[in-house]
Design an enzyme around this catalytic site. Structure first.
Site, PDB file in Angstrom:
ATOM      1  N   LYS A  69      -7.251   5.756  -1.661  1.00  0.00           N
ATOM      2  CA  LYS A  69      -9.136   5.502  -1.671  1.00  0.00           C
ATOM      3  C   LYS A  69      -9.865   6.833  -1.243  1.00  0.00           C
ATOM      4  CE  LYS A  69      -9.526   0.828  -0.686  1.00  0.00           C
ATOM      5  NZ  LYS A  69      -9.788  -0.355  -0.876  1.00  0.00           N
TER       6      LYS A  69
ATOM      7  N   ASP B  79     -15.027  -9.376   4.674  1.00  0.00           N
ATOM      8  CA  ASP B  79     -15.070 -10.235   3.471  1.00  0.00           C
ATOM      9  C   ASP B  79     -14.283 -10.222   2.819  1.00  0.00           C
ATOM     10  OD1 ASP B  79     -16.288  -9.449   1.309  1.00  0.00           O
ATOM     11  OD2 ASP B  79     -15.623  -7.364   0.307  1.00  0.00           O
TER      12      ASP B  79
ATOM     13  N   MET C 236     -17.251   0.329  -3.010  1.00  0.00           N
ATOM     14  CA  MET C 236     -17.033   1.247  -2.404  1.00  0.00           C
ATOM     15  C   MET C 236     -16.446   2.219  -2.517  1.00  0.00           C
ATOM     16  SD  MET C 236     -18.782   1.970   1.043  1.00  0.00           S
ATOM     17  CE  MET C 236     -18.413   3.180   2.083  1.00  0.00           C
TER      18      MET C 236
ATOM     19  N   GLY D 262      -8.220   1.678  -9.639  1.00  0.00           N
ATOM     20  CA  GLY D 262      -9.137   0.457 -10.029  1.00  0.00           C
ATOM     21  C   GLY D 262     -11.057   1.726  -9.397  1.00  0.00           C
TER      22      GLY D 262
END
Length: 659
Positions: A40, A134, A22, A18
């Site tokens: 990531k 968040d 960020m 995905g």
């Protein structure tokens, strides 16, 4: 990043998972630990921002400290060719947003179970002084076993630095943004609590409370509009459960829960019948705003004009003596000043007197009431709640809090301890350790894991628990130990060549292996191993059979040597069911009606006698075994099978022709 690229010489990229505002996320395989991981990578357009890079690295390293079953583990943080990356646990499942869409409506108890896991994870982060900032369903993953795991700890701080330019990120997060954040204020732990309240709202209604075409319009609603009632959406929702939503999403942080643990405690009992008649939660009213009234200038001028001599009152004979008129004017102004001072003094003396609320924590109710009375205060309502630090029936705190100012003779609310919150332990035998540990930790219970090999219980399932089902424990004092199946133990097979039969049998008993002996003539010493199958160094499971060939010694050359005949005999060993047992220490273990039997086989032939065990094996059902015999012509062999010290099968006249 292309597939098969090896990052850091260790993580082989498999596919893209995905893209976000960020970072981009990839599925990779750890070549050293042989496991799948998520990688990531900081986005290209942010890699030249030194401040973002520094925050990414620092927060990533901080996240590695968060070890909890409901937090996605961060394994590694690094950089390669200017690429900042973070290696995390790979969770196979879906995010909570997709889970709600797929499973709504969700049963209330399941909603509470999911929230308790999330709250437990956030409590650990807050204990490390890490604020998520968040929290939203897109950052909560649900694996294929139903375990909730929070992700993006640490990165959320870095994301907020670029929030105004990341439109998609704002639109995705603003639905869960606290009023103080929407105003541009500093995020606190209570900001996370607000976001958790919005998530609970969405779990109960399937939608977010505020919608709009722009992020700004939604943000304005967060600090201006009241949260819609979940009970208007679904009247079956208990008022106590709606109250958790209302308190967590209060506009003022001071009206929210003090900690996520307080929210979890309140949520845990929200379906209890004892709270069925609970009133709707209303935030504490604003303090009375006293107004200081000042005498109006027009009134003052009127008073002065009223007392000032009129022109007609002045004797005509003295029209030019203005100094007298000025003198009276000064006098009147002085009187007006005195009048204003008297009005102000009267107002000050008439204001409600205030006193300081004394500290009554740790006192009994009677002692607290007396101390409040000594300070010219009355006792208001008494609310009872659990406390791990304050003993039962003693005061925890007051509202208003100690050392705060309160009006004289006002009522002070007392919070009285019911003692530590007790947790009821269920029966977790046979359940998944991961899910069981998550449920217990969400309730504040410390869980210790110990692994144990097992041939019957699936890997990862609970075999024993140190606290029996039904008991209530103080989670601050009692640790629950869960014994978890590690499956069949594997071992590396030793080199048995050259060892004597007795040595091999001792080794087999020690390592829980079954040994099957064969014989053949060889120049090696009699009863010495000359071959083995599987070979030395092979990995075998506990309970496996290893065939060892022993030497019969040199083959005789004499013609008078008796002829030895080799043949096999099949024997069916019956299985005897065992009843479940509880260990003497009180530990509850796997309850099974099947169990296992351990049996020993003894044989008598040309190469064996009843003095040593030929083979030991573990069975879980009726089992047929093949026993090899080497019997001299004209003679017979024999066997006996022993279970629990008793002979269950025997035949002392075994011949080739009879079988």
């Amino acid at each position: 990043m292309r597939p098969n690229y090896v990052l850091g010489g260790r993580y082989r990229i498999t596919e893209a998972l995905g893209e976000g505002g960020m970072a981009n996320v990839y599925l990779a395989h750890d070549l050293i630990l042989d496991r799948d991981v998520s990688v990531k990578l900081l986005r290209l357009d942010l890699r030249d921002d030194p401040h973002t890079i520094k925050r990414f690295q620092r927060e990533g390293l901080a996240a590695t400290e968060l070890v909890h079953p409901n937090i996605v583990s961060v394994y590694d943080v690094g950089e390669e060719n200017g690429m900042q990356y973070m290696v995390m646990e790979y969770v196979k499942g879906m995010d909570l947003k997709a889970y709600i869409k797929q499973h709504f409506p969700i049963p209330y108890q399941e909603v509470i179970n999911i929230m308790e896991q999330v709250l437990s994870a956030v409590a650990v982060a807050h204990a490390h002084n890490i604020i998520h900032r968040d929290l939203k369903p897109q950052n909560i993953l649900i694996d294929d076993k139903g375990v909730a795991k929070i992700t993006d700890f640490g990165i959320a701080v870095a994301m907020s630095e670029n929030a105004l330019t990341q439109t998609n990120t704002v639109l995705g997060s603003v639905h869960y943004l606290s009023p103080e954040q929407a105003r541009g204020g500093m995020a606190t732990k209570k900001s996370d609590i607000y976001s958790l309240g919005i998530i609970l709202y969405e779990l109960l209604t399937g939608t977010v409370p505020f919608k709009g075409e722009t992020a700004i319009s939604i943000a304005i609603k967060h600090f201006q509009s009241e949260i819609p009632s979940v009970r208007e959406f679904d009247p079956r929702i208990p008022q106590a459960l709606e109250n958790v939503v209302l308190k967590a999403t209060s506009k003022r942080p001071s009206d929210r829960y003090e900690t996520v643990t307080d929210m979890a405690n309140d949520l845990e009992t929200s379906l209890s019948p004892r709270r069925a008649s609970e009133a709707k939660f209303v935030p504490a009213a604003d303090a009375d705003n006293g107004e200081t009234k000042v005498l109006d200038k027009s009134a003052l001028h009127s008073e002065v004009a009223h007392q000032e001599p009129k022109p007609d009152d002045v004797p005509p004979s003295k029209p030019k003596k203005r100094h007298r008129r000025r003198h009276w004017l000064y006098v009147l102004f002085g009187l007006a000043a005195v009048l204003i001072a008297m009005v102000g003094l009267a107002f000050w003396l008439g204001r409600p007197q205030t006193v300081t609320v004394p500290d009554v924590s740790g006192l009994t109710i009677d002692e607290a009431q007396q101390k409040l009375s000594d300070s010219s205060l009355d006792t208001g309502s008494i609310k009872r709640q659990s406390s791990a630090d304050i003993k039962k029936n003693l005061v925890i705190k007051t509202s208003p809090a100690a050392e705060k100012s309160a009006k004289k003779d006002s009522k002070i609310k007392l919070y009285v301890s019911t003692g530590p919150r007790m947790v009821r332990i269920g029966n977790y035998i046979g359940q998944s350790y991961t899910r069981t540990a998550a449920v217990l930790k969400a309730k504040g219970v410390t869980v210790r894991r110990q692994n144990e090999s097992s041939n019957e219980v699936p890997i990862g399932s609970v075999m024993q628990q140190s606290v029996e089902s039904g008991q209530r424990i103080n989670p601050k004092e009692t640790t629950v130990t869960l014994t978890v199946s590690a499956g069949q133990r594997q071992l590396q097979l030793a080199n048995l060549i050259g060892k004597k039969k007795a040595q091999i049998q001792r080794y087999a008993t020690q390592e829980s292996l079954n040994i099957s002996f064969k014989y053949r003539y060889d120049n090696a010493t009699k009863e010495t191993a000359i071959d083995q199958n599987p070979a030395a160094g092979s990995m075998v499971k506990e309970g496996s059979t290893v065939v060892v060939t022993l030497s019969r010694g040199k083959k005789p050359v004499s013609k008078s040597e008796p002829k030895v005949e080799d043949f096999n005999v099949d024997v069916s060993i019956p299985f005897e069911a065992n009843s479940s047992k509880t260990s003497g220490s009180g530990k509850t273990s796997v309850s099974s009606t099947s169990g296992v039997n351990t049996v020993q086989i003894y044989i008598r032939d040309h190469d064996h006698d009843y003095g040593t065990v030929y083979k030991q094996l573990t069975i879980a059902q009726d089992t047929q075994v093949t026993i090899p015999f080497a019997v001299e012509s004209g003679k017979s062999g024999g066997y006996k099978i022993v279970r629990d010290g008793k002979v269950i099968l025997a035949d002392n006249n075994v011949t080739k022709n009879a079988h």
